[in-house]
Design an enzyme around this catalytic site. Structure first.
Site, PDB file in Angstrom:
ATOM      1  N   ARG A  19       0.776  -1.320  -0.114  1.00 51.09           N
ATOM      2  CA  ARG A  19      -0.018   0.110   0.125  1.00 51.09           C
ATOM      3  C   ARG A  19       0.867   1.269   0.045  1.00 51.09           C
ATOM      4  NH1 ARG A  19      -2.091  -0.453   6.252  1.00 51.09           N
ATOM      5  NH2 ARG A  19       0.198  -0.418   7.136  1.00 51.09           N
ATOM      6  N   ASP A  40       5.741  -7.542   1.321  1.00 51.29           N
ATOM      7  CA  ASP A  40       5.183  -7.066   2.615  1.00 51.29           C
ATOM      8  C   ASP A  40       5.005  -7.783   3.630  1.00 51.29           C
ATOM      9  OD1 ASP A  40       3.570  -5.195   4.371  1.00 51.29           O
ATOM     10  OD2 ASP A  40       3.733  -3.726   2.543  1.00 51.29           O
ATOM     11  N   ASP A  70       9.185 -10.172   5.793  1.00 50.79           N
ATOM     12  CA  ASP A  70       9.250  -9.215   7.305  1.00 50.79           C
ATOM     13  C   ASP A  70      10.720  -8.773   6.982  1.00 50.79           C
ATOM     14  OD1 ASP A  70      10.240  -8.278   9.806  1.00 50.79           O
ATOM     15  OD2 ASP A  70       9.307 -10.133  10.959  1.00 50.79           O
ATOM     16  N   VAL A  71      11.033  -7.554   6.920  1.00 51.64           N
ATOM     17  CA  VAL A  71      12.222  -6.929   6.622  1.00 51.64           C
ATOM     18  C   VAL A  71      13.457  -7.343   7.637  1.00 51.64           C
ATOM     19  CG1 VAL A  71      11.484  -5.406   4.892  1.00 51.64           C
ATOM     20  CG2 VAL A  71      11.817  -4.491   7.101  1.00 51.64           C
ATOM     21  N   ASN A  97      11.768   0.467   1.122  1.00 55.66           N
ATOM     22  CA  ASN A  97      10.821   1.444   1.527  1.00 55.66           C
ATOM     23  C   ASN A  97       9.854   1.290   2.673  1.00 55.66           C
ATOM     24  OD1 ASN A  97       8.617   3.209   0.865  1.00 55.66           O
ATOM     25  ND2 ASN A  97       7.339   1.216   0.888  1.00 55.66           N
ATOM     26  N   TYR A 166      12.038   8.311  14.913  1.00 52.59           N
ATOM     27  CA  TYR A 166      11.744   8.317  13.626  1.00 52.59           C
ATOM     28  C   TYR A 166      12.753   8.895  12.905  1.00 52.59           C
ATOM     29  CZ  TYR A 166       9.675   8.258   9.078  1.00 52.59           C
ATOM     30  OH  TYR A 166       9.308   8.087   7.855  1.00 52.59           O
ATOM     31  N   LYS A 170      15.683   7.393  10.518  1.00 47.86           N
ATOM     32  CA  LYS A 170      15.910   7.866   9.151  1.00 47.86           C
ATOM     33  C   LYS A 170      17.225   8.568   8.913  1.00 47.86           C
ATOM     34  CE  LYS A 170      12.134   6.216   7.496  1.00 47.86           C
ATOM     35  NZ  LYS A 170      12.130   5.267   6.309  1.00 47.86           N
ATOM     36  N   VAL A 201       3.727  13.360   2.957  1.00 50.27           N
ATOM     37  CA  VAL A 201       2.963  12.921   1.878  1.00 50.27           C
ATOM     38  C   VAL A 201       1.799  12.523   2.614  1.00 50.27           C
ATOM     39  CG1 VAL A 201       2.792  11.216  -0.109  1.00 50.27           C
ATOM     40  CG2 VAL A 201       4.853  12.260   0.218  1.00 50.27           C
ATOM     41  N   THR A 203      -0.151   9.939   2.534  1.00 48.11           N
ATOM     42  CA  THR A 203      -0.432   8.667   2.520  1.00 48.11           C
ATOM     43  C   THR A 203      -0.803   8.435   4.197  1.00 48.11           C
ATOM     44  OG1 THR A 203       1.998   8.084   3.586  1.00 48.11           O
ATOM     45  CG2 THR A 203       1.340   7.979   1.284  1.00 48.11           C
TER      46      THR A 203
END
Length: 272
Positions: A19, A40, A70-71, A97, A166, A170, A201, A203
């Site tokens: 998504r 995902d 699962d990253v 991402n 966060y 990042k 954004v 989202t």
């Protein structure tokens, strides 16, 4: 979107692709001619998204498939990169991402929340880069080099209240990108590594941030939070997923062939 970029014959893997921005990026890659492995933890939604991306890919003679990932799982990454090679014929692009944002004041910092963000945002991106290298470098299962595009954030370049954890995660993605690029170049892997800093954004994650920062008393309302972001943005608007996806396509393509270790702001000037 991506109309000037040609990725025909390339294969891309996108994390967090069920998504939001991940789905937009997967669609853009397919529209540029790449076959795409969407990954995902949201299996049902991921499969639905892969079907729609597959329809776009088919118009360019390419394919799209879904793989659970699962990253934070090293073995899962090995399975995903192997699936890209075995099912789609190679691996040329990895877009890291997948990300998690939890809004919290520093005074209320929660160790479990911080661990969640760092596991997904930092460990997940590190493992994605690791397995991209192992697959794309000479002697790897794909072995023809390629490009890694990591999704950082404007949060790595500005001090926005409520997102210290966060922002820290990042910022780590930015440093990881540069070190990985240096290692790839020094060791002759043939893999370029760059990152982008998206602005806010609208989202699901972006809307959540506006709601939660206002709930913490940092802004009068979610609309006021959005207005504050727009006010900090010289171009005077929020970003759109396509704004960032177009830059990812550029970094994935040969048009950026002499770029590595770069961080590209796609934030309307917010972080300058």
């Amino acid at each position: 979107m991506g109309s000037t970029v040609d990725l025909t014959g390339k294969t891309a893997l996108v994390t967090g692709a069920a998504r939001g921005f991940g789905a937009t990026t997967a669609t853009a890659l397919a529209g540029a001619g790449a076959s795409v492995l969407l990954t995902d933890v949201l299996d049902d939604l991921g499969r639905e998204t892969a079907e729609s991306v597959g329809a776009v890919a088919a118009e360019r003679g390419a394919r799209a498939v879904f793989q659970h990932l699962d990253v934070t799982d090293d073995a899962g990454w090995e399975a995903a990169t192997s699936a890209a090679v075995q099912q789609l014929g190679g691996l040329d692009v990895v877009v890291n991402n997948a990300g998690v944002e939890i809004t919290r004041l520093v005074v209320d910092a929660d160790p479990a929340e911080l661990e969640t963000m760092f596991r997904v945002n930092v460990i997940g991106t590190t493992l994605g880069t690791k397995h991209a290298f192992r697959t794309m470098r000479p002697g790897g299962a794909a072995g023809s080099g390629g490009a890694v595009v990591n999704i950082s954030s404007v949060a790595a370049t500005i001090a926005f209240p409520g997102i210290a954890g966060y922002s820290a995660s990042k910022s780590a993605v930015d440093r990881l990108t540069r070190v990985a690029a240096a290692e790839s170049g020094r060791l002759g892997y043939g893999v370029r590594v760059n990152c982008v800093y998206p602005g806010l954004v609208p989202t699901e994650m972006g809307v959540k941030l506006a709601v939660e920062t206002s709930a913490l008393g940092l802004f009068e309302s979610p609309d006021a939070a959005v207005a504050a972001v727009v006010g900090l943005t010289p171009l005077g608007r929020l970003g759109e997923p396509a704004d960032i996806a177009d830059v990812v396509l550029f970094l994935a393509s040969d048009a950026s062939r002499f770029m590595t270790g770069a961080g590209v702001p796609v934030d309307g000037g917010m972080g300058m």
